[in-house]
Design a protein around this motif. Structure first.
Motif, PDB file in Angstrom:
ATOM      1  N   THR A 204      31.623  47.911  42.952  1.00 53.04           N
ATOM      2  CA  THR A 204      30.962  48.081  41.653  1.00 53.04           C
ATOM      3  C   THR A 204      30.176  46.841  41.226  1.00 53.04           C
ATOM      4  O   THR A 204      29.561  46.836  40.165  1.00 53.04           O
ATOM      5  CB  THR A 204      32.014  48.409  40.571  1.00 53.04           C
ATOM      6  N   GLY A 205      30.206  45.781  42.042  1.00 50.96           N
ATOM      7  CA  GLY A 205      29.493  44.559  41.696  1.00 50.96           C
ATOM      8  C   GLY A 205      28.072  44.571  42.244  1.00 50.96           C
ATOM      9  O   GLY A 205      27.603  45.569  42.817  1.00 50.96           O
ATOM     10  N   SER A 206      27.409  43.435  42.059  1.00 50.40           N
ATOM     11  CA  SER A 206      26.011  43.321  42.463  1.00 50.40           C
ATOM     12  C   SER A 206      25.845  43.504  43.985  1.00 50.40           C
ATOM     13  O   SER A 206      25.031  44.317  44.439  1.00 50.40           O
ATOM     14  CB  SER A 206      25.520  41.941  41.994  1.00 50.40           C
ATOM     15  N   ILE A 207      26.633  42.797  44.770  1.00 51.37           N
ATOM     16  CA  ILE A 207      26.541  42.953  46.236  1.00 51.37           C
ATOM     17  C   ILE A 207      27.061  44.329  46.646  1.00 51.37           C
ATOM     18  O   ILE A 207      26.497  44.986  47.530  1.00 51.37           O
ATOM     19  CB  ILE A 207      27.359  41.847  46.952  1.00 51.37           C
TER      20      ILE A 207
ATOM     21  N   ASN B  35      37.647  46.521  40.118  1.00 50.19           N
ATOM     22  CA  ASN B  35      38.661  45.862  39.303  1.00 50.19           C
ATOM     23  C   ASN B  35      38.768  46.530  37.937  1.00 50.19           C
ATOM     24  O   ASN B  35      39.841  46.908  37.505  1.00 50.19           O
ATOM     25  CB  ASN B  35      38.266  44.391  39.143  1.00 50.19           C
ATOM     26  N   SER B  36      37.608  46.699  37.260  1.00 54.19           N
ATOM     27  CA  SER B  36      37.646  47.247  35.903  1.00 54.19           C
ATOM     28  C   SER B  36      36.652  48.403  35.695  1.00 54.19           C
ATOM     29  O   SER B  36      36.900  49.274  34.868  1.00 54.19           O
ATOM     30  CB  SER B  36      37.330  46.132  34.898  1.00 54.19           C
ATOM     31  N   ARG B  37      35.546  48.392  36.420  1.00 55.43           N
ATOM     32  CA  ARG B  37      34.507  49.398  36.134  1.00 55.43           C
ATOM     33  C   ARG B  37      34.845  50.727  36.812  1.00 55.43           C
ATOM     34  O   ARG B  37      34.221  51.147  37.793  1.00 55.43           O
ATOM     35  CB  ARG B  37      33.137  48.877  36.598  1.00 55.43           C
TER      36      ARG B  37
ATOM     37  N   ASN C 208      43.229  47.497  41.521  1.00 58.66           N
ATOM     38  CA  ASN C 208      44.496  46.781  41.291  1.00 58.66           C
ATOM     39  C   ASN C 208      45.175  47.136  39.966  1.00 58.66           C
ATOM     40  O   ASN C 208      46.376  47.029  39.848  1.00 58.66           O
ATOM     41  CB  ASN C 208      44.312  45.263  41.444  1.00 58.66           C
TER      42      ASN C 208
ATOM     43  N   ALA D  38      30.434  38.382  51.935  1.00 61.04           N
ATOM     44  CA  ALA D  38      29.706  37.830  50.778  1.00 61.04           C
ATOM     45  C   ALA D  38      30.637  36.893  50.020  1.00 61.04           C
ATOM     46  O   ALA D  38      30.199  35.899  49.460  1.00 61.04           O
ATOM     47  CB  ALA D  38      29.233  38.952  49.864  1.00 61.04           C
TER      48      ALA D  38
ATOM     49  N   GLU E  55      34.187  32.459  48.721  1.00 65.80           N
ATOM     50  CA  GLU E  55      35.407  31.766  48.311  1.00 65.80           C
ATOM     51  C   GLU E  55      36.476  31.804  49.413  1.00 65.80           C
ATOM     52  O   GLU E  55      37.272  30.877  49.536  1.00 65.80           O
ATOM     53  CB  GLU E  55      35.963  32.385  47.016  1.00 65.80           C
TER      54      GLU E  55
ATOM     55  N   ASP F 144      25.776  36.138  52.515  1.00 69.56           N
ATOM     56  CA  ASP F 144      25.088  35.157  51.670  1.00 69.56           C
ATOM     57  C   ASP F 144      23.705  34.930  52.276  1.00 69.56           C
ATOM     58  O   ASP F 144      23.587  34.712  53.493  1.00 69.56           O
ATOM     59  CB  ASP F 144      25.898  33.843  51.721  1.00 69.56           C
TER      60      ASP F 144
ATOM     61  N   GLY G 265      26.018  38.762  39.999  1.00 68.77           N
ATOM     62  CA  GLY G 265      27.154  38.835  39.084  1.00 68.77           C
ATOM     63  C   GLY G 265      27.225  37.566  38.236  1.00 68.77           C
ATOM     64  O   GLY G 265      26.591  36.551  38.538  1.00 68.77           O
TER      65      GLY G 265
HETATM   66  N1  LIG Z   1      25.240  38.700  43.862  1.00 69.67           N
HETATM   67  C1  LIG Z   1      24.635  38.072  44.835  1.00 69.67           C
HETATM   68  O1  LIG Z   1      23.404  38.166  44.981  1.00 69.67           O
HETATM   69  C2  LIG Z   1      25.414  37.245  45.810  1.00 69.67           C
HETATM   70  C3  LIG Z   1      24.751  36.533  46.801  1.00 69.67           C
HETATM   71  C4  LIG Z   1      25.472  35.830  47.747  1.00 69.67           C
HETATM   72  C5  LIG Z   1      26.852  35.810  47.687  1.00 69.67           C
HETATM   73  N2  LIG Z   1      27.488  36.481  46.695  1.00 69.67           N
HETATM   74  C6  LIG Z   1      28.956  36.442  46.652  1.00 69.67           C
HETATM   75  O2  LIG Z   1      29.433  37.779  46.684  1.00 69.67           O
HETATM   76  C7  LIG Z   1      30.621  37.902  45.903  1.00 69.67           C
HETATM   77  C8  LIG Z   1      30.387  38.973  44.843  1.00 69.67           C
HETATM   78  O3  LIG Z   1      29.361  38.550  43.975  1.00 69.67           O
HETATM   79  P1  LIG Z   1      28.675  39.554  42.940  1.00 69.67           P
HETATM   80  O4  LIG Z   1      27.538  38.835  42.364  1.00 69.67           O
HETATM   81  O5  LIG Z   1      28.467  40.871  43.605  1.00 69.67           O
HETATM   82  O6  LIG Z   1      29.836  39.677  41.844  1.00 69.67           O
HETATM   83  P2  LIG Z   1      30.035  40.805  40.718  1.00 69.67           P
HETATM   84  O7  LIG Z   1      28.760  41.504  40.443  1.00 69.67           O
HETATM   85  O8  LIG Z   1      30.728  40.136  39.602  1.00 69.67           O
HETATM   86  O9  LIG Z   1      31.012  41.857  41.429  1.00 69.67           O
HETATM   87  C9  LIG Z   1      32.321  41.477  41.794  1.00 69.67           C
HETATM   88  C10 LIG Z   1      33.077  42.673  42.332  1.00 69.67           C
HETATM   89  O10 LIG Z   1      34.444  42.245  42.539  1.00 69.67           O
HETATM   90  C11 LIG Z   1      35.323  43.081  41.733  1.00 69.67           C
HETATM   91  N3  LIG Z   1      36.397  42.218  41.237  1.00 69.67           N
HETATM   92  C12 LIG Z   1      36.309  41.265  40.279  1.00 69.67           C
HETATM   93  N4  LIG Z   1      37.512  40.704  40.068  1.00 69.67           N
HETATM   94  C13 LIG Z   1      38.387  41.342  40.897  1.00 69.67           C
HETATM   95  C14 LIG Z   1      39.790  41.246  41.097  1.00 69.67           C
HETATM   96  N5  LIG Z   1      40.548  40.368  40.437  1.00 69.67           N
HETATM   97  N6  LIG Z   1      40.347  42.065  42.013  1.00 69.67           N
HETATM   98  C15 LIG Z   1      39.599  42.947  42.713  1.00 69.67           C
HETATM   99  N7  LIG Z   1      38.269  43.098  42.545  1.00 69.67           N
HETATM  100  C16 LIG Z   1      37.670  42.293  41.656  1.00 69.67           C
HETATM  101  C17 LIG Z   1      34.450  43.618  40.619  1.00 69.67           C
HETATM  102  O11 LIG Z   1      35.019  44.813  40.088  1.00 69.67           O
HETATM  103  P3  LIG Z   1      34.542  45.370  38.625  1.00 69.67           P
HETATM  104  O12 LIG Z   1      33.092  45.647  38.773  1.00 69.67           O
HETATM  105  O13 LIG Z   1      35.331  46.600  38.446  1.00 69.67           O
HETATM  106  O14 LIG Z   1      34.851  44.297  37.649  1.00 69.67           O
HETATM  107  C18 LIG Z   1      33.143  43.869  41.376  1.00 69.67           C
HETATM  108  O15 LIG Z   1      33.231  45.058  42.115  1.00 69.67           O
HETATM  109  C19 LIG Z   1      30.893  36.495  45.329  1.00 69.67           C
HETATM  110  O16 LIG Z   1      31.772  35.823  46.162  1.00 69.67           O
HETATM  111  C20 LIG Z   1      29.526  35.822  45.372  1.00 69.67           C
HETATM  112  O17 LIG Z   1      29.624  34.420  45.484  1.00 69.67           O
HETATM  113  C21 LIG Z   1      26.809  37.195  45.762  1.00 69.67           C
END
Ligand SMILES: NC(=O)c1ccc[n+]([C@@H]2O[C@H](COP(=O)([O-])OP(=O)(O)OC[C@H]3O[C@@H](n4cnc5c(N)ncnc54)[C@H](OP(=O)(O)O)[C@@H]3O)[C@@H](O)[C@H]2O)c1
Length: 380
Positions: A10-13, A36-38, A57, A121, A124, A146, A201
């Protein structure tokens, strides 16, 4: 046909990954999703992709999903270990780890232990425990999502590992790169969440503004490509067109370029070693005009210096840096601390921590827990 699981769908990636999978239906079957929440968005994704497994979870939200899908078409996994459980299913071929934060580490370890491909992605996982995750993985079992690491991975195909001189990671610099240093303490979360070139995100967007994202990427690159820290350079490149470069021993520098669009590295991680067509905005250099580069300012953006420090020291330093940063970013987003206190609190915590040079997983998880508590104390 490969079976994929998308952790953090449900997140950006996660959403970009599903878009790639939607366009490559004849190559990939989405058999697992997690959030997680959405839960409403997760429900829509279940409706469309009809996965066999879903991990959530939060048991209350899992109950809502169960009541929407009553006839057991989908197995709902819940509880603290649900991300690990979902990747363990035998029919899973590829796991896209797109969750944010330390929560991704156990599932990353489970994926490589099971011999499945990990499209990563969740940087961490490597920042915290790169030595453990990489020691379990075979060559090319972990494929970077990434964009910078995908660019390095693609550029590395022009030479042998022994021929690498250094890698040059590009950084957009975030929204505040040209802001005078004395204005930084006053920037608001809303301003920090406006990234100039990437839609991401919240947590990674704040990390991009502090340059902590680049710090995490230095550590990620160190482990993923088995580099010495001295071989990793960072250059500010505000247009985000060159996604990173590799310099070889003969002075040749190979770069990977393109318009900023995460679907490109996601798809490459899924289809590697092949490339498949993808509808993206074409790169038109003459309309962009100029590509510019600057030396990073580590005084104004100390997070980058901390990243080099943590990459050099290794051990439990990466986990400590990451956990302190997660807590500090949340405090900034909640309006509890100033922007500049993110890096200053992380620095205090990493400099106070009881460093272990060759930590096992338990040591890493303890360092993570300690750093979270210590950062909260330091921010009170
Ligand atoms: N976005 C990018 O362009 C990009 C680029 C390179 C690397 N990354 C890496 O990719 C990863 C995700 O980034 P993002 O931008 O996609 O983040 P995001 O939009 O915040 O999405 C995070 C995802 O993880 C879930 N999540 C959050 N907390 C959680 C928990 N405690 N337990 C289980 N699931 C959980 C969220 O669920 P809900 O939606 O339900 O809250 C959502 O599906 C990060 O490590 C980031 O550094 C991202």
């Amino acid at each position: 046909m490969k079976n994929i699981v998308v952790l953090g769908s449900t997140g950006s990636i996660g959403k970009n990954t599903l878009e790639v999978a939607r366009n490559l239906k004849d190559k990939f079957r989405v058999i697992g999703l997690s959030s997680n929440s959405r839960w409403e968005l997760l429900s829509e994704q279940i409706e469309e992709f009809k996965p066999r497994y879903v991990a959530l979870n939060n048991s209350q939200l899992a109950g809502k999903i169960k009541s929407s899908f009553p006839d057991n078409q989908v197995k709902i996994l819940t509880g603290n270990n649900c991300l690990e459980e979902i990747v363990l299913h035998e029919e899973v071929d590829v796991v896209v780890s797109a969750v944010v934060g330390a929560v991704g580490l156990p599932a990353a370890i489970a994926t490589v232990q099971q011999g499945k491909t990990l499209a990563l992605a969740n940087k961490e996982s490597l920042v915290m425990a790169g030595h453990i995750v990489m020691s379990l993985a075979k060559k090319n079992q972990i494929l970077p999502v990434d964009s910078e690491h995908s660019a390095i991975f693609q550029s590395l195909q022009s030479g042998k590992r022994s021929e690498i001189k250094r890698v040059i990671i590009t950084a957009s610099g975030g929204p505040f790169y040209d802001l005078p240093a004395d204005k930084l303490p006053d920037v608001s979360p809303a301003q920090a969440l406006k990234h100039p070139t990437w839609q991401m995100g919240q947590k990674i967007t704040i990390d991009s503004a502090t340059l902590m994202n680049k710090a995490l990427e230095i550590i990620e690159a160190r482990w993923l490509f088995d580099l010495n820290v001295e071989q990793i350079d960072v250059v500010i490149h505000p247009q985000s067109i060159i996604h990173s470069m590799v310099e070889f021993c003969d002075g040749s520098v190979i770069a990977q370029m393109g318009m900023p669009d995460m679907k490109v590295p996601i798809q490459y991680a899924l289809t590697y070693p092949e490339r498949m067509s993808l509808s993206v905005q074409p790169l038109n250099l003459s309309s962009i005009g100029s590509l510019t580069f600057k030396k990073p300012d580590m005084e104004k953006f100390p997070a980058l210096r901390l990243g080099y420090q943590a990459a050099r020291e290794g051990g439990t330093m990466g986990a400590t840096l990451n956990a302190a940063n997660e807590v500090a970013v949340q405090a900034f987003l909640n309006g509890q601390i100033k922007f500049t206190e993110i890096a200053s609190s992380v620095e205090k915590v990493i400099n106070n921590h009881h460093y272990i040079k060759n930590p096992c997983l338990e040591d890493i998880l303890s360092a993570d827990a300690w750093a979270r508590q210590e950062t909260k104390k330091c921010l009170m």
